[in-house]
Structures are given as structure tokens and as C-alpha cells.
Design a protein around this motif. Structure first.
Motif, PDB file in Angstrom:
ATOM      1  N   ASN A  26     -82.451  26.194 -89.828  1.00 59.07           N
ATOM      2  CA  ASN A  26     -82.004  27.146 -89.465  1.00 59.07           C
ATOM      3  C   ASN A  26     -81.397  27.612 -89.599  1.00 59.07           C
ATOM      4  N   TYR A  27     -79.943  27.210 -90.102  1.00 52.69           N
ATOM      5  CA  TYR A  27     -79.545  27.604 -91.301  1.00 52.69           C
ATOM      6  C   TYR A  27     -78.877  27.975 -92.583  1.00 52.69           C
ATOM      7  N   ARG A  28     -80.665  27.597 -93.432  1.00 47.85           N
ATOM      8  CA  ARG A  28     -81.513  27.719 -94.222  1.00 47.85           C
ATOM      9  C   ARG A  28     -82.420  29.089 -93.681  1.00 47.85           C
ATOM     10  N   TYR A  29     -82.722  29.644 -92.644  1.00 45.01           N
ATOM     11  CA  TYR A  29     -83.271  30.700 -92.165  1.00 45.01           C
ATOM     12  C   TYR A  29     -81.840  31.584 -91.540  1.00 45.01           C
ATOM     13  N   TYR A  30     -80.853  31.402 -90.679  1.00 44.72           N
ATOM     14  CA  TYR A  30     -80.641  32.099 -89.866  1.00 44.72           C
ATOM     15  C   TYR A  30     -79.020  32.648 -90.566  1.00 44.72           C
ATOM     16  N   ILE A  31     -78.380  31.519 -91.711  1.00 47.24           N
ATOM     17  CA  ILE A  31     -77.311  31.782 -91.980  1.00 47.24           C
ATOM     18  C   ILE A  31     -77.427  32.268 -93.156  1.00 47.24           C
ATOM     19  N   LEU A  32     -78.348  32.087 -93.669  1.00 47.14           N
ATOM     20  CA  LEU A  32     -77.824  32.175 -95.764  1.00 47.14           C
ATOM     21  C   LEU A  32     -79.446  32.867 -95.999  1.00 47.14           C
ATOM     22  N   ASN A  33     -80.254  33.574 -94.907  1.00 48.89           N
ATOM     23  CA  ASN A  33     -81.671  33.793 -95.112  1.00 48.89           C
ATOM     24  C   ASN A  33     -82.403  33.678 -96.524  1.00 48.89           C
ATOM     25  N   GLU A  34     -82.486  32.349 -96.227  1.00 51.71           N
ATOM     26  CA  GLU A  34     -83.092  31.615 -97.537  1.00 51.71           C
ATOM     27  C   GLU A  34     -83.806  30.742 -96.622  1.00 51.71           C
ATOM     28  N   PRO A  35     -85.283  30.866 -95.942  1.00 50.43           N
ATOM     29  CA  PRO A  35     -85.934  29.681 -95.802  1.00 50.43           C
ATOM     30  C   PRO A  35     -86.510  29.197 -96.849  1.00 50.43           C
ATOM     31  N   ILE A  36     -87.186  27.595 -96.554  1.00 47.51           N
ATOM     32  CA  ILE A  36     -87.450  26.988 -97.473  1.00 47.51           C
ATOM     33  C   ILE A  36     -88.791  25.907 -97.045  1.00 47.51           C
ATOM     34  N   ILE A  37     -89.015  26.844 -95.192  1.00 48.93           N
ATOM     35  CA  ILE A  37     -90.051  26.073 -94.893  1.00 48.93           C
ATOM     36  C   ILE A  37     -91.244  27.464 -94.428  1.00 48.93           C
TER      37      ILE A  37
END
Ligand SMILES: [Zn+2]
Length: 676
Positions: A26-37
């Protein structure tokens, strides 16, 4: 089933692992905008967690990402005391006041040059979040600063609020302040939806955010797209680790919070003032509303030295952007008819320029508003435009009146169709309730043809647009009298598609009464109430003699919907249309319906859930059949589910049904069941 202790311990650990992993993504996706999956991988993790939590509810905890969807409504919010009071900021209204603020700090501290950190002031709703051991335990509104309303469950539905934090080394107790807001684009979408449904509109994104976050039903909050920026933290045992506010913000970002990217450190007050001026225009480019800047001392040691007055910190000040107000003259007042029939008075203005755009009209909202502000044609007025808000008239400059001004009289008839205007007691809005009013026609045909209503395939917006503009269709009943030659003259309508369209119009005649009632587009009558009504009144003709009491006896119908139903069926024109539908052979209920007695409903009281793609039915059709036979279709599998109907590529509901031991019907079984 009893599991061996070791097994259970393994499962508990797996649940912990999954919670951490999902929150991290969630953090990667919503906060950093850098999803890894990928989304699919994410869904897999989530459904594994949902599954385990369903099977082992003893391990379900407050910090689980599955808890973000909202819960049962509450009757009121409890109040909570903030760990530290949320003070308000003092305000500056000019550059000079900002310079004076800087002077005061220099004098108190004896320091020559003060470094500031400058943040955008988001126009939303301030909230405080409390984390204990890295887990979100409470969220509250600012309230009066000392106590606020506890809205933890609502705040949990905001994806950018972490339920647990990332880091080895977290404070025991952490309170952060943030501003919850709604993006302008989401605000426009929400208002559009509300307009289509005839609901009242939010005045601006801030009201929409505040209204959404303070919902007693957190499931509604979950549907609204909200976001947050965090701007302050209070630690119990770590404050000394940081020397500046910027370090704190960097740390907050690292442990999982969303921080506004436009925050900037300025080496002195001059640079801070320059930064402020850059944003006066630039703020329009953002997808959220900003009503000013906040200028804070960056050094934490200096902040401690400066301390607080009774009302606000001495080390911070808010500097609002100037409101854009310009004078103009009201040349005329006209009435617009919206797609739901709402009549809105609009002032036609002498064109003026506000915040870089030309303004020629201003909304007057409704009749009461005109009276309250005493706006007359010919008046000189002050017009304001702020952010997403439509330009509006702030006030009349009465000193400029010459006596030639004309008082506006609100029309009693719709300016478009001449139909009677109705004003209900509860709302200030006046409405044209004529079903064939051209102002509402395209919208009402679109609604009539939509999937949940008469489900007429091929009758999309582009086709409707042409049919209405060419005068082929003046009300919904005209659809049933269209000829192939007429349809073929429309653009991009070959003979085959014309025939297909006629075919689907023909098929729609057989839809059950509930779909027709819904399709008529009576205000406040959605899919569910249409079904309720069709169950109580088996034929449309019953509505001729209906009284308010008849309607109020039905438990689902409230005074608002009752009034709306009565009004609709009192309108003579609407009966003229219904009779033409009858003439065309459209099912209006009646004898056939009455033949089905309760005992003939083979699926009575049974709850169904559908998943995957069925070959012979689409979702709506399957749903319609189940409902007709007395059953009910719900969205998710629970212990109450009687059957799960499974098509190709079933979703996570399939696994859930297996876990809960719920009978599963393949399409073949389902067909047998409904054919008996
Ligand atoms: Zn009208």
C-alpha cells in the motif's frame, strides 16, 4: 475444527506477515507511487489474508488492511481528548505582517537569520492520528482543538493513512496531524453523480471531504475518494533525535506517511515570501485546493525556545491567498433547467476577469438565495471565484442603486417546456417534473435504456443525442414507435445495427414492472425501491389511486420518496406517456403478475451470490430471474449465503464459499434449479 497448537501458531505468524506485506505494498503504491508487485499479486495476498481471517477470526485485528472498507454505522461519534491540544495558527494578511513575524522571532531569540520551512495550506479537514507501538489506534477530528470526534473507522478507509508504520525504531507513542482532503477531480465526479441522482451538491471540495469523513456510516466514507497530507508529529520519546522540522517530515515519509511534496526550506523570510507569491497562480494547477501557505521555523530547538501563546505557536504563521473579488453588473437573471429538472437561477454579468479567467455568469443557487441577498437585475455586485467553486455573487453594492433595478420574479412554469414548477418543502430547489421536458429528455432516455432499467442494448448516448436532436423521440414512449427507416438516417447506423436496435427495443417490452418503474426515473426511487413498489402494487395502474398513507405503510418508503412518487403520478403528461407504452405493448404489470402467489416462489428467502462469467446469462439477467422467483442476490459471501453460482474464472468468492461450506452451483445446476 480444532487445530494443533503449532499449526495455529504458524497461521498466526502468516497473518502477521501478510498484514505487514500488504501494508508495505500500500505504502509503495499510494505514498511513493512506486509499486513493486502487480495488482493481481496484490489481490492474491489480500484474498489469502481475508481467507485466513475468516477461518480464524480470533486473529483478526484492528490494524488489518482488510478493515479499510468501513463497518456498520454508528448513531453518534464519541469525543476524545487530543494528546496535545491542536492549536490554531495566527494569520498574516500581508507581506508586512510576515516581516513583522520574522522581526519578533529575531528579537526573542537574538538570532540574525531565521530559516523557515514553508508548506502549502491544504483546504480540507484537520485530523489527529495516534499510533501506539507503530499501530494506528485512534483518529479524531480537530474539534475545538482540545477534544474532537473519534472517527477512527472512517479514517481507516483512507488508503494513504497507514494502519501500521515501517521502521525498526518507532516511537512508543506518536501523534500526527494531517489535513484530509478530496481531490478536485474526485469532487467534480462526486457532484456529477449526485446531480444525476437528484441529490444536493457539495459546495466545494472541503465540504465534500468534511461531509465524507464525518459520515456515521464508514462504508460511505470508504466509497468517497479521500486523501491526506501529514504536516506535524508529536513524539513521546524521540523528539530530541531531530534538529529540524524537515528531518521530522523526512522521517514521517520514511515510516509510511504522505507528505506534501511542495514543502520547501527557505533560508530567510524574503525567500519564504517569494515562495508564497509563486503559488498564488500556480495553485490552480494542483488537483487539490490550497488556500494559503504556512510558514514555520525550521529549527526545533528554536521552536522550543519560542513556545506558545495561549492560542497558537509563536513559531508558525498562516498566510492565506487573497480571495479573488471583482465588481460587475447583473445584466439579467435567467433560469436554467438541469438534467434532473432542477431550475437554477443564473446571473448574466458584465464580463469580468477573475483569477485569470473570464467570468460572464454567476450561480444564484435558488430563489431563497436571491431574496436573501436581494439581488436585482441592474445591480452592481461583488463577484467571487475561489478554486473549484462556481463564481458567485457575494453581495450587492446597494449604494450604487439608481431605482431602475428590477426585482426578479421566479417563474411558475418551466422555461423550457412550460410545465408546472414544483417546490418541495424540504429543499430550496424548484423542479420541472414533466417527464417529456426536453431539458431532461436525453438524460431520461439514457436512464430508461440503462442496464438496470429497460436494458436496451445499442441505445447509447450518441444515438440518443441524435434521436432527440432530429426530433425522432420526444419522450420515452416514442422509442417504441420508431421505424427502421427513421433509425437508419442516424450517423453510423447501418441497416444491421438499426435492426438490432429495433430488436432490443422490442425485447425490452417484456421487462418486469420493477424495471419499468426504475426506468421512469422518479426522484429518490432507485433499483431497490422500484422492486419494493412493484411487489406491493402489481400493476402500474394501481398508482392512479394511490395515497400518501398507502405508500407510508410500506416500511422502506419514507416521506421524501412518497411525496416524489405521488407527484410523479399526479402529472397528467406522465400518464399520457404510460398509456402510449401500454399501446406499444410494454409490460405494465397486471394479471400475469398476480398469478404468481408467494407459495409459487421456489427460491423464496434464499440468498445467492454470483461469481465468474456465466455463458447464458449476464449478471443482470441472472439476478432478475432469482429475484422473480423470490430469491435475493447479495454482493459477498457470508454465512447467510445459501448458494454460490459459479461461472468461468470465479473470483475470491469461490474460495470463501468453499471455506464456509456453502453449496456451489455450476451454471448447469443453476439452470436446472430455475427451470425446476
Ligand atoms: Zn420542463
Amino acid at each position: 475444527m480444532d487445530y494443533p497448537k503449532q499449526e495455529k501458531e504458524k497461521i498466526r505468524k502468516r497473518i502477521e506477515e501478510l498484514k505487514k506485506e500488504i501494508e508495505y505494498h500500500n505504502y509503495r503504491y499510494y505514498i511513493l507511487n512506486e509499486p513493486i508487485i502487480t495488482d493481481a499479486e496484490y489481490d492474491r495476498l489480500l484474498s489469502e489474508l481475508i481467507n485466513l481471517e475468516n477461518r480464524f477470526p480470533e486473529y483478526l485485528s484492528l490494524d488489518s488492511p482488510t478493515q479499510r472498507v468501513g463497518i456498520e454505522p454508528v448513531s453518534e461519534f464519541s469525543t476524545v481528548e487530543h494528546l496535545t491540544p491542536m492549536l490554531s495558527l495566527s494569520n498574516a494578511f500581508s507581506d508586512e505582517e510576515l516581516l513583522a513575524f520574522d522581526q519578533r522571532i529575531k528579537k526573542m531569540s537574538g538570532i540574525e537569520k531565521i530559516e523557515y520551512i514553508v508548506e502549502l495550506k491544504i483546504d480540507g479537514l484537520a485530523v489527529a492520528l495516534v499510533y501506539e507501538g507503530g499501530i494506528l489506534i485512534r483518529g479524531a477530528t480537530r474539534g475545538d482543538g482540545v477534544t474532537g470526534e473519534e472517527i477512527t473507522n472512517n479514517l481507516k478507509t483512507i488508503k494513504t493513512i497507514p494502519l501500521r508504520l515501517w521502521s525498526e525504531n518507532l516511537p512508543d507513542l506518536l501523534e500526527v496531524y494531517g489535513e484530509v482532503y478530496m481531490r478536485k477531480s474526485d469532487f467534480r465526479r462526486l457532484n456529477k453523480e449526485r446531480e444525476n441522482q437528484g441529490e444536493s451538491l457539495f459546495a466545494n471540495p472541503r465540504n465534500a471531504a468534511a461531509g465524507s469523513v464525518r459520515q456515521l456510516d464508514s462504508r460511505i466514507t470508504a466509497q468517497r475518494k479521500l486523501d491526506i497530507f501529514i504536516y506535524r508529529a508529536i513524539f513521546t520519546n524521540m523528539e530530541k533525535k531531530f534538529t529540524t522540522h524537515q528531518e521530522v517530515l523526512n522521517y514521517l515519509l520514511k515510516i509510511g506517511f504522505k507528505i506534501n511534496p511542495h514543502t520547501r526550506v527557505c533560508k530567510d523570510i524574503k525567500e519564504a515570501i517569494e515562495y508564497y507569491h509563486q503559488w498564488i497562480e500556480k495553485k490552480e494547477e494542483l488537483d487539490y485546493e490550497v488556500d494559503g501557505m504556512v510558514i514555520k521555523v525550521n529549527s526545533l530547538a528554536l521552536r522550543r525556545e519560542l513556545g506558545f501563546t495561549t492560542r497558537s505557536p509563536r513559531w508558525a504563521i498562516a498566510y492565506k491567498f487573497p480571495a479573488q473579488q471583482v465588481t460587475s453588473i447583473v445584466k439579467d437573471i435567467v433560469v436554467q433547467v438541469g438534467r434532473t429538472g432542477a431550475l437554477t437561477p443564473v446571473a448574466i454579468l458584465e464580463p469580468i476577469q477573475i483569477s485569470g479567467s473570464i467570468v460572464k455568469r454567476a450561480t444564484l443557487h435558488n430563489e431563497d438565495e436571491i431574496r436573501r441577498k436581494d439581488i436585482r437585475i441592474g445591480d452592481t455586485v461583488i463577484v467571487q471565484k475561489a478554486g473549484e467553486v462556481i463564481p458567485e455573487i457575494v453581495k450587492v453594492i446597494k449604494e450604487k442603486r439608481t431605482g431602475q433595478e428590477k426585482v426578479f420574479i421566479f417563474p411558475e412554469h418551466c422555461p423550457v417546456c412550460g410545465g408546472k414548477v414544483f417546490r418541495s418543502k424540504e429543499e430550496a430547489v424548484a423542479r420541472c417534473i414533466n417527464l417529456s421536458c426536453p431539458a431532461q429528455l436525453k438524460e431520461s432516455i439514457g436512464h430508461f435504456a440503462s442496464r438496470d432499467a429497460m436494458d436496451i442494448e445499442g441505445l447509447g448516448p450518441a444515438v440518443i443525442e441524435q434521436m432527440v436532436d432530429k426530433g425522432l423521440v420526444k419522450n420515452i414512449s416514442d422509442l417504441y414507435f420508431l421505424k427502421k427507416e427513421e433509425i437508419q438516417i442516424l450517423e453510423r447506423m447501418a441497416e444491421k445495427s438499426a435492426l438490432n436496435l429495433l430488436q432490443s427495443i422490442e425485447e425490452s417490452k417484456k421487462r418486469p414492472l420493477s424495471r419499468l418503474i426504475y426506468g421512469l426515473g422518479i426522484r429518490f426511487i432507485g433499483v431497490h425501491l422500484s422492486e419494493v413498489l412493484s411487489k406491493h402494487f402489481s400493476s402500474i395502474d394501481h398508482f392512479r389511486k394511490i395515497t400518501k398513507d398507502d405508500l407510508l405503510k410500506i416500511k422502506e418508503i419514507g416521506p421524501k420518496s412518497a411525496e416524489s412518487i405521488l407527484l410523479f403520478f399526479q402529472e397528467k403528461d406522465n400518464w399520457w406517456i404510460i398509456n402510449r407504452l401500454r399501446e406499444a405493448g410494454v409490460n405494465l404489470g397486471g394479471e400475469e403478475k398476480e398469478k404468481i402467489k408467494e407459495k409459487d416462489l421456489p427460491l423464496k428467502g434464499k440468498q445467492f451470490v454470483l461469481t465468474g462469467t456465466l455463458q447464458e446469462f449476464d449478471r443482470n439477467k441472472a439476478k432478475e430471474i432469482i429475484t422473480r422467483l423470490g430469491g435475493r442476490v447479495t454482493g459477498s459471501v457470508s454465512k447467510k449465503t445459501d448458494y454460490l453460482v459459479v461461472g468461468e474464472d470465479p473470483g475470491s468468492k469461490y474460495q470463501k464459499a468453499i471455506d464456509l461450506n456453502i453449496p456451489i452451483l455450476k451454471e448447469k445446476d443453476f439452470k436446472e434449479m430455475i427451470n425446476r
